[in-house]
Each structure stands twice: as C-alpha cells, then as structure tokens.
Write an enzyme that holds these catalytic residues in place. Structure first.
Site, PDB file in Angstrom:
ATOM      1  N   ASP A 167       6.286 -80.550  38.463  1.00 57.31           N
ATOM      2  CA  ASP A 167       5.331 -81.198  39.359  1.00 57.31           C
ATOM      3  C   ASP A 167       3.912 -81.120  38.815  1.00 57.31           C
ATOM      4  OD1 ASP A 167       5.029 -78.518  39.566  1.00 57.31           O
ATOM      5  OD2 ASP A 167       5.059 -78.417  41.763  1.00 57.31           O
ATOM      6  N   ASP A 214      -1.395 -80.963  40.224  1.00 56.30           N
ATOM      7  CA  ASP A 214      -0.201 -80.268  40.697  1.00 56.30           C
ATOM      8  C   ASP A 214       0.170 -80.835  42.059  1.00 56.30           C
ATOM      9  OD1 ASP A 214       1.646 -78.320  41.756  1.00 56.30           O
ATOM     10  OD2 ASP A 214       0.972 -76.979  40.156  1.00 56.30           O
ATOM     11  N   LEU A 215       1.351 -81.434  42.137  1.00 55.80           N
ATOM     12  CA  LEU A 215       1.788 -82.053  43.384  1.00 55.80           C
ATOM     13  C   LEU A 215       2.085 -80.970  44.419  1.00 55.80           C
ATOM     14  CD1 LEU A 215       2.316 -84.946  44.379  1.00 55.80           C
ATOM     15  CD2 LEU A 215       4.700 -84.642  43.765  1.00 55.80           C
TER      16      LEU A 215
END
Length: 416
Positions: A309, A266-267
């Site tokens: 994301d 997960d960015l």
C-alpha cells in the site's frame, strides 16, 4: 512454342520482366546515394585514363602523321568532355535520384556519340574507335548504377548507330568483321549489369529485412523491459526502476543545480477495506490512488508502487512551496474519489492517504535509503496523529553501523 510445356511461358515472362524491366526498390537510390555519385566519378576518370593511355602509347601500325590527327583529336575530345562532366557533377550539390539518372544516361551517351564523327571521317581507324567506344560502354554497364532496361537500350542504340555510321561511310564489310567483337562487349556489359543489379537489389532487400527484424527485436526488448519495470495492478513503475531513476535524477540535479524531491504515499486502512469489502475493493483502492497520481504529476516525474500500500513519486526541479501544493493536491484528490463499492448504508466508500515528502538539494549526498527512511519516520508520526495528512521532513543520514559483536558473549567469540 511453349504449349508443350505447361507454365513455362509464364515463368519466362516473369523472369524476363524481373531481369530486363526491373526497377530499383523504393529507397534504394537514397540508401546508396554516395556510392552512386562515386561511380560517376570512377566512370569519367576511367574514360580519361583510357584516352591518355591510348594517346601516348605508340601506334603498332605504320601510318602517316596526318592520318593520326583525327584519332588523337577524338581522344582529346573524350578527355575534355569527361573533365566537363566531372566538374559539373562535383559543382552541383542538389542532385535528386531522377535527375542524376538522366545525367548519367545523357553524359555517357554523349561520350559514345563523340566517336561517330571521327569514325565517319577516319575510315582507316574504325576498329580503334570501336574498341575505345566499346571499352567506355563496358565501363558504363559495370560501373554506373543503371537499371538493366536503360543499359540494354543504350547498348542496342550504340550498336545500331555504329552499323549505320559504317554503312554511310561505305565500310559495311569492315564493320561486319568487327561486329563479333562488338557483340562480345555488349554481352559482357549486359550480363555484368544484370548480375550486379541483382546482387545490389538482393543485398538491399536483405539489409532492409535485417534492419526490420532488428527494429522489431528492439521494440520487443523495450516492451519486455517496460513490462519488467511496471506493476501489473496499477500500471506504475516498480521499486527497482524507481531506484535506478533516483540515481539518474541525482546526477541531473547536480549538473543543472536544481532541487529534487521524494514523496511517499501510504494508503490508509487498506487491510480493513480488504476485510470488509473484499480484495476487489482493495485493488480498486490501489488503482484509484495510482490514477490520481498519474493525473497530478508531470510527465517527467516518476510514479511507482514500492510495496503493498506504499507508493512513491520522484520529482525533479521542485521547490518547497510547489512540493507542498502537490502533496495536498494528491491527498485531496484521493479523498474526493470514492470507490465503486458501497457500505451497508448504501453510501460510497471513501479512501484517504497519508503523505510524507522531503527535498534533496543538488549539493547533498543522500542515498535512496537515506531519503526513504527520513520520510518514513515522519510518515509514521502522521499516521499516529490521525492519518490523511501531509508531512514534509528534512533528509537525514541513515545510520547503518551496528555493532553486532556486542550481542555475543565474550566466551563464544572466535575472532577479536
């Protein structure tokens, strides 16, 4: 003579070249190899059958028994030669197209030439020899896969040799009487050879074109399928393809008894990057993460983008230690790759990623949603603890049984 018809001489030359001086297309003999070998067997077998029939059938003309010795000997000779050629053909396994073409020509020519000594010595039965030899010549033209050039050359050579033997045997008048029959055999054989070769080559070309079209269609379908399974921005697989491969990985893990794993990345702070530096910078961050993923996983693993994301890596044949090493490598790799944009202080903008992972044993029956939910709950703890860290959790079953009737008042329930 063609000067009164402009262009007709060129057309005739091209047609003649295509008919009488044609060559089989490249790969034609290899494609039809089994049929070509079977045609040889059919030709020799037909020669044996013709000889046996003529040997045992009674002669309609009244001759002394002594006068039939040479005639019957010619038939026995033809049978023996055909059996030898059949045995030789069946015994040799390493035929190549060029050698088999020569073998067909010289064996068929040998069968025809075997008639000439008997024809020279037995002038009484010259017409019988002619008919038998012409039948074998017709079989050679129609059954054997000879080019038209080879067939025409063999026919002309036989015709000239027949007339020469009859001339040496002082029977040219009798030979000329049977010459129309010989020309009929030659014409039928040559015409049949031309038609069959044209049909065979056209059929081969049509099949090649069709197979080429099928291959191109398969390639386009594969390309379309690949495009439908890929994310446009990151060039990674999408969620649908990841779930399909998850089921395949589970079956392979059970069969080979190894552990598989699912990693979720997960960015961090993607929305802030979009708000501060624009969506181009956000796209750059997503592409940076995908590039790091591709560079650090095996070719057998599946990298996918499953959300805005959120990214996933599906791994097979992995142990807890190597899984943790890979997750740390991904985290550090993203951290060490700054974006192309810079902050107001002219410093490169760095990005980080929070990672969650879980290992699934081959004897555990978890769905993709079970594994995803287990990792997502652990990933939430990582984000609340400061982000930019790795969390490895144990897979648990997802509880999907929810009593919806409890939220409805008793008086509005229709069914109990």
């Amino acid at each position: 003579m063609f000067k009164w018809f402009p262009g007709i001489d060129r057309r005739i030359r091209l047609l003649s070249k295509r008919i009488f001086f044609n060559r089989y297309p490249q790969g034609f003999l290899e494609t039809n190899w089994s049929e070509i070998r079977q045609s040889l067997v059919a030709h020799y077998s037909l020669c044996i059958v013709i000889s046996l029939i003529t040997y045992f059938l009674p002669n309609s003309r009244d001759f002394e028994d002594e006068s039939l010795i040479l005639l019957q000997s010619s038939r026995i000779t033809l049978i023996v030669l055909s059996l030898i050629f059949l045995w030789r053909h069946a015994r040799k396994k390493d035929w190549v197209p060029k050698k088999l073409e020569l073998y067909k020509v010289w064996t068929s020519s040998t069968l025809l030439i075997s008639f000439f000594p008997f024809l020279y010595l037995d002038k009484v039965h010259y017409d019988v020899y002619l008919h038998q030899a012409s039948a074998i010549l017709l079989s050679m033209n129609l059954l054997l896969w000879l080019t038209t050039t080879t067939a025409v050359a063999t026919n002309l050579a036989f015709c000239l040799m027949f007339l020469g033997v009859c001339y040496l045997g002082d029977s040219p008048v009798e030979a000329m009487q049977e010459f129309p029959i010989l020309l009929t055999y030659l014409f039928v054989g040559t015409f049949g050879n031309v038609i069959m070769n044209y049909w065979r080559t056209m059929d081969y070309r049509d099949k090649r074109k069709l197979s080429g079209a099928v291959l191109r269609l398969k390639a386009k379908n594969l390309h379309i399928r690949m495009i439908s399974n890929l994310d446009d921005l990151t060039d990674l697989y999408n969620r649908r393809y990841l779930i399909e491969q998850f089921d395949i990985f589970k079956k392979r893990a059970r069969r080979h008894q190894f552990q598989m794993a699912l990693v979720i990345l997960d960015l961090d702070h993607l929305k802030e990057i979009n708000d501060k530096y624009g969506h181009m910078a956000g796209d750059d961050a997503l592409q940076t993460l995908s590039a790091v993923m591709k560079s650090r996983v095996r070719s057998t693993d599946i990298c996918a983008r499953i959300g805005g994301d959120e990214f996933c890596v599906l791994l097979d044949s992995v142990d807890p230690k190597s899984l943790k090493t890979l997750c740390e490598s991904l985290r550090k790799g993203v951290e060490s790759h700054p974006l192309s944009v810079r902050d107001p202080n002219d410093k490169p903008v760095n990005i980080t990623v929070s990672i969650g992972a879980a290992i699934l044993s081959y004897d555990e029956d978890f769905t993709f949603d079970d594994l995803y939910q287990s990792i997502d709950s652990g990933l939430y703890k990582s984000k609340s603890s400061g982000r930019n860290r790795v969390t490895i959790v144990e897979a648990t079953k997802l509880n999907t049984k929810v009593d919806l009737s409890a939220s409805w008042p008793e008086e509005v329930r229709i069914y109990k």
